[in-house]
Design a protein around this motif. Structure first.
Motif, PDB file in Angstrom:
ATOM      1  N   UNK A   1       0.846  -1.196   0.000  1.00  0.00           N
ATOM      2  CA  UNK A   1       0.000   0.000   0.000  1.00  0.00           C
ATOM      3  C   UNK A   1       0.879   1.242   0.000  1.00  0.00           C
ATOM      4  N   UNK A   2       0.608   2.143  -0.919  1.00  0.00           N
ATOM      5  CA  UNK A   2       1.257   3.451  -0.930  1.00  0.00           C
ATOM      6  C   UNK A   2       0.219   4.494  -0.550  1.00  0.00           C
ATOM      7  N   UNK A   3       0.360   5.108   0.603  1.00  0.00           N
ATOM      8  CA  UNK A   3      -0.641   6.091   1.040  1.00  0.00           C
ATOM      9  C   UNK A   3      -0.477   7.412   0.298  1.00  0.00           C
ATOM     10  N   UNK A   4      -1.385   8.302   0.528  1.00  0.00           N
ATOM     11  CA  UNK A   4      -1.255   9.656  -0.010  1.00  0.00           C
ATOM     12  C   UNK A   4      -0.050  10.313   0.668  1.00  0.00           C
ATOM     13  N   UNK A   5       0.752  10.984  -0.130  1.00  0.00           N
ATOM     14  CA  UNK A   5       1.963  11.611   0.391  1.00  0.00           C
ATOM     15  C   UNK A   5       1.641  12.562   1.542  1.00  0.00           C
ATOM     16  N   UNK A   6       2.365  12.398   2.636  1.00  0.00           N
ATOM     17  CA  UNK A   6       2.179  13.273   3.787  1.00  0.00           C
ATOM     18  C   UNK A   6       1.189  12.757   4.811  1.00  0.00           C
ATOM     19  N   UNK A   7       0.505  11.666   4.490  1.00  0.00           N
ATOM     20  CA  UNK A   7      -0.449  11.096   5.445  1.00  0.00           C
ATOM     21  C   UNK A   7       0.297  10.207   6.438  1.00  0.00           C
ATOM     22  N   UNK A   8       0.193  10.576   7.710  1.00  0.00           N
ATOM     23  CA  UNK A   8       0.875   9.810   8.741  1.00  0.00           C
ATOM     24  C   UNK A   8       0.102   8.551   9.148  1.00  0.00           C
ATOM     25  N   UNK A   9      -1.226   8.628   9.068  1.00  0.00           N
ATOM     26  CA  UNK A   9      -2.049   7.477   9.447  1.00  0.00           C
ATOM     27  C   UNK A   9      -2.195   6.536   8.267  1.00  0.00           C
ATOM     28  N   UNK A  10      -2.003   5.260   8.519  1.00  0.00           N
ATOM     29  CA  UNK A  10      -2.229   4.246   7.493  1.00  0.00           C
ATOM     30  C   UNK A  10      -2.957   3.090   8.146  1.00  0.00           C
ATOM     31  N   UNK A  11      -4.015   2.639   7.488  1.00  0.00           N
ATOM     32  CA  UNK A  11      -4.869   1.573   8.013  1.00  0.00           C
ATOM     33  C   UNK A  11      -4.946   0.420   7.008  1.00  0.00           C
ATOM     34  N   UNK A  12      -5.056  -0.768   7.539  1.00  0.00           N
ATOM     35  CA  UNK A  12      -5.395  -1.934   6.730  1.00  0.00           C
ATOM     36  C   UNK A  12      -6.750  -2.464   7.211  1.00  0.00           C
ATOM     37  N   UNK A  13      -7.587  -2.781   6.230  1.00  0.00           N
ATOM     38  CA  UNK A  13      -8.885  -3.389   6.490  1.00  0.00           C
ATOM     39  C   UNK A  13      -9.017  -4.618   5.594  1.00  0.00           C
ATOM     40  N   UNK A  14      -9.946  -5.499   5.933  1.00  0.00           N
ATOM     41  CA  UNK A  14     -10.194  -6.677   5.109  1.00  0.00           C
ATOM     42  C   UNK A  14     -11.692  -6.932   5.022  1.00  0.00           C
TER      43      UNK A  14
END
Lengths: 114, 116
Positions: free
Chosen positions: B23-36
């Motif tokens: 997963x590559x998040x939006x640049x500058x976003x500190x929060x990253x989540x995984x869901x299923x």
């Protein structure tokens, strides 16, 4: 703990008809409320959110939702749907703490036909 | 601005094999989540990173799942060894960290994992 119930798994409607997608939640604490939409082969997109204030929330694409605290509901409505509204819709809640994960319902598939 | 991207879009593997989702998040976003989302069920939270640190991993199903976020940028989710019940769509989301109130989560298109 929180939980979300979407009362209809599938909602078929004709174009230009009104639609309501129902969502009820359970929580022992105050929550934020959201509706997301997933178009085919795309990610989830935020339609609207309720944080505080007016209980009637307007979102994108002509959708709106009303927060009813006494009934713990957050139903999504649109007065006149288009074919392009065909998608899966998810109701979600989160606790008020910043960065908290979302808790989703099982989703409602809206199918609009001509 | 590029959105959240996920790779691969689909993966079909045999039971017992290893798969790594990215997963590559939006640049500058500190929060990253995984869901299923397992077929027919609701989308469920797996874990949450703030930068490179695991903030909450209460949703991880078992120790066959390993998530990393090196350098606080992209994240990987490895399943080893994969089991049949791991099949589903894995979503990644990111949000900007403000420390106040709700932060809108932006979702990627998901990775559809099929374990045979």
């Amino acid at each position: 703990a929180q939980s979300v119930t979407q009362l209809d798994s599938q909602v078929p409607v004709f174009e230009e008809a009104p639609v309501e997608l129902r969502c009820n939640y359970s929580s022992s604490v105050s929550v934020y409320l959201f509706w997301y939409v997933q178009y085919p082969n795309q990610g989830l997109q935020l339609l609207l959110k309720y944080l505080s204030g007016s209980t009637l929330v307007k979102g994108i694409n002509g959708f709106e939702a009303e927060f009813n605290k006494s009934q713990t509901s957050f139903h999504l409505r649109k007065p006149s749907v288009h074919i392009s509204d065909t998608a899966e819709y998810f109701c979600a809640v989160s606790a008020l703490k910043a960065g908290t994960a979302l808790i989703f319902g099982k989703g409602t598939t809206l199918s609009v036909s001509s | 601005e590029a959105g959240v991207t996920q790779f691969p879009s689909h993966s079909v593997i045999e039971k017992g094999q290893t798969v790594t989702l990215r997963c590559d998040p939006i640049s500058g976003h500190d929060n990253l989540y995984w869901y299923r989302r397992v077929m027919g069920k609701e989308i469920k939270f797996l874990l949450h990173f703030v930068k490179e640190s695991k903030q909450d991993e209460s949703g991880m199903p078992n120790n066959r799942f390993l998530a990393e976020r090196t350098g606080g940028t992209y994240s990987t989710l490895k399943v080893q060894p994969a089991e049949l019940e791991d099949s589903g769509v894995y979503f990644c989301a990111s949000s900007h960290f403000t420390g106040l109130g709700v932060n809108e989560q932006f979702f990627g298109p998901g990775t559809r994992l099929t374990v045979l």
